[in-house]
Design a protein around this motif. Structure first.
Motif, mmCIF file in Angstrom:
data_model
loop_
_atom_site.group_PDB
_atom_site.id
_atom_site.type_symbol
_atom_site.label_atom_id
_atom_site.label_comp_id
_atom_site.label_asym_id
_atom_site.label_seq_id
_atom_site.Cartn_x
_atom_site.Cartn_y
_atom_site.Cartn_z
ATOM 1 N N UNK A 114 0.823 -1.207 0.000
ATOM 2 C CA UNK A 114 0.000 0.000 0.000
ATOM 3 C C UNK A 114 0.856 1.255 0.000
ATOM 4 N N UNK A 115 2.036 1.171 0.618
ATOM 5 C CA UNK A 115 2.955 2.305 0.634
ATOM 6 C C UNK A 115 3.848 2.336 -0.597
ATOM 7 N N UNK A 116 3.596 1.383 -1.520
ATOM 8 C CA UNK A 116 4.311 1.326 -2.795
ATOM 9 C C UNK A 116 5.813 1.137 -2.615
ATOM 10 N N UNK A 117 6.186 0.297 -1.657
ATOM 11 C CA UNK A 117 7.603 0.000 -1.474
ATOM 12 C C UNK A 117 8.109 -0.859 -2.631
ATOM 13 N N UNK A 118 9.389 -0.836 -2.844
ATOM 14 C CA UNK A 118 9.988 -1.561 -3.952
ATOM 15 C C UNK A 118 9.777 -3.070 -3.792
ATOM 16 N N UNK A 119 9.696 -3.766 -4.933
ATOM 17 C CA UNK A 119 9.572 -5.221 -4.895
ATOM 18 C C UNK A 119 10.772 -5.840 -4.193
ATOM 19 N N UNK A 120 11.948 -5.235 -4.375
ATOM 20 C CA UNK A 120 13.142 -5.746 -3.721
ATOM 21 C C UNK A 120 13.028 -5.692 -2.207
ATOM 22 N N UNK A 121 12.418 -4.625 -1.692
ATOM 23 C CA UNK A 121 12.238 -4.490 -0.243
ATOM 24 C C UNK A 121 11.279 -5.551 0.283
ATOM 25 N N UNK A 122 10.174 -5.749 -0.433
ATOM 26 C CA UNK A 122 9.187 -6.751 -0.012
ATOM 27 C C UNK A 122 9.780 -8.150 -0.073
ATOM 28 N N UNK A 123 10.532 -8.433 -1.120
ATOM 29 C CA UNK A 123 11.184 -9.748 -1.233
ATOM 30 C C UNK A 123 12.195 -9.954 -0.116
ATOM 31 N N UNK A 124 12.851 -8.870 0.285
ATOM 32 C CA UNK A 124 13.796 -8.971 1.403
ATOM 33 C C UNK A 124 13.098 -9.437 2.671
ATOM 34 N N UNK A 125 11.939 -8.851 2.972
ATOM 35 C CA UNK A 125 11.202 -9.252 4.175
ATOM 36 C C UNK A 125 10.709 -10.691 4.075
ATOM 37 N N UNK A 126 10.309 -11.118 2.875
ATOM 38 C CA UNK A 126 9.844 -12.496 2.711
ATOM 39 C C UNK A 126 10.978 -13.496 2.912
ATOM 40 N N UNK A 127 12.179 -13.122 2.534
ATOM 41 C CA UNK A 127 13.328 -13.990 2.771
ATOM 42 C C UNK A 127 13.744 -13.961 4.239
ATOM 43 N N UNK A 128 13.700 -12.787 4.829
ATOM 44 C CA UNK A 128 14.116 -12.638 6.222
ATOM 45 C C UNK A 128 13.190 -13.390 7.173
ATOM 46 N N UNK A 129 11.884 -13.405 6.871
ATOM 47 C CA UNK A 129 10.928 -14.042 7.778
ATOM 48 C C UNK A 129 11.175 -15.540 7.880
ATOM 49 N N UNK A 130 11.794 -16.130 6.848
ATOM 50 C CA UNK A 130 12.105 -17.559 6.897
ATOM 51 C C UNK A 130 13.052 -17.876 8.049
ATOM 52 N N UNK A 131 14.037 -16.992 8.243
ATOM 53 C CA UNK A 131 14.971 -17.173 9.351
ATOM 54 C C UNK A 131 14.304 -16.858 10.691
ATOM 55 N N UNK A 132 13.430 -15.870 10.703
ATOM 56 C CA UNK A 132 12.756 -15.494 11.945
ATOM 57 C C UNK A 132 11.808 -16.594 12.400
#
Length: 339
Positions: free
Chosen positions: A55-73
């Motif tokens: 909704x805040x129109x963040x970059x796809x790279x930023x969103x993909x970063x969080x999706x990868x990071x959550x795997x470790x979390x």
């Protein structure tokens, strides 16, 4: 009798007074608790955060970063964990479990800790958690790695265009371009031929991390290299400047592996695309370039970020300290002691 009964109850239920997450016997343990159907889970909260990012129109790279990071979390805080169970102790226990992983370095641990803090702050904003401070554990900052002068000489040695393949020649041009502009990889692969303005000696970088376009000056050497490259590369003004052997846009992965092969063929063991950006910034500073101008070229929002790139190696500091030897410059004659 009343006090003895309470003491026995506490001993028998000692685990119940521990936090919801506890680091016991080298393992992150989760305490069983009642979970009501309407209670928001960690996974549900994370998906809400991803929607908020979109909704805040963040970059796809930023969103993909969080999706990868959550795997470790999730390995340390299960996805079905109720958000309401999180507390200041959550971060401390999470970081302890990170430090027990031999495959993680300080940079990765710091990244995962910051991402968890971001999620917890979002939960507070949504009223899923009460507000509380989330201090990040202190971590040692790894020194910024750059290419040495000897390595740069090997990388900048021009291949024989009559014998080498296109990808090798292209990698040599890219190395020169990265060391002349300091652009990020994602910016590099999104530059088109029309973005290179030879008349004004600049390149227009329209794809950047903060989405603010950059105009970067080009020195005489890289202009000469690019003009020669375009003679071999061909293509129209709307084609990608750095393309695959089939004229298609380079992907991050293909560019990374092409540069990795290029560097290893020249005997370099440690390589990295972003290392060229670090090297550019370091060379700019050591050669007397303005930090303010460097900030604009790198596209940083503040000088503090730029200064982080100027973390020089110990050998460079030692050399400068020898050159700026105040004691030697002001050395006076010894005072003779009377007999």
């Amino acid at each position: 009798f009343k006090y003895k009964h309470e003491a026995r109850h506490l001993r028998e239920n000692a685990n119940d007074v521990l936090p919801v997450f506890a680091y016991l016997e080298g393992e992150m343990m989760k305490k069983i608790r009642m979970c009501f159907p309407n209670e928001k889970t960690f996974q549900e909260g994370f998906e809400e955060y991803i929607l908020d990012c979109k909704a805040r129109n963040l970059r796809d790279g930023t969103i993909n970063h969080y999706r990868e990071s959550i795997k470790q979390i999730y390995k340390r805080i299960p996805a079905d964990t109720p958000i309401s169970s999180m507390s200041p102790q959550t971060m401390a226990d999470f970081y302890i479990s990170l430090r027990e992983d031999p495959d993680l370095n300080e940079v990765s641990m710091g990244t995962y800790a910051r991402d968890l803090k971001t999620l917890m702050r979002f939960f507070m904003k949504c009223k899923y958690l009460p507000f509380f401070e989330i201090p990040l554990p202190k971590a040692d900052k790894a020194p910024i790695q750059t290419y040495t002068d000897d390595e740069l000489k090997m990388l900048l040695k021009k291949p024989d265009v009559r014998k080498c393949i296109f990808s090798t020649y292209r990698s040599w041009v890219i190395v020169n371009f990265l060391l002349s502009t300091g652009v990020r990889q994602n910016s590099l692969i999104n530059i088109k031929i029309r973005d290179v303005d030879f008349d004004n000696s600049v390149v227009y970088v329209n794809t950047t991390k903060n989405r603010k376009p950059l105009i970067i000056p080009l020195n005489e050497d890289i202009i000469k290299i690019l003009k020669e490259y375009l003679q071999y590369r061909g293509g129209g003004i709307d084609d990608w400047l750095f393309c695959s052997v089939y004229g298609k846009q380079l992907t991050r992965s293909s560019n990374y592996h092409a540069l990795w092969d290029y560097c290893h063929e020249r005997g370099l063991e440690q390589t990295g695309v972003h290392r060229f950006r670090h090297t550019f910034a370091k060379k700019w500073a050591t050669m007397g370039g303005s930090v303010v101008v460097l900030q604009k070229i790198l596209g940083h929002s503040s000088l503090a970020i730029t200064e982080g790139y100027l973390n020089l190696l110990t050998s460079d500091l030692k050399k400068e300290m020898d050159e700026v030897n105040i004691i030697r410059s002001l050395k006076q004659e010894h005072i003779r002691m009377r007999a």
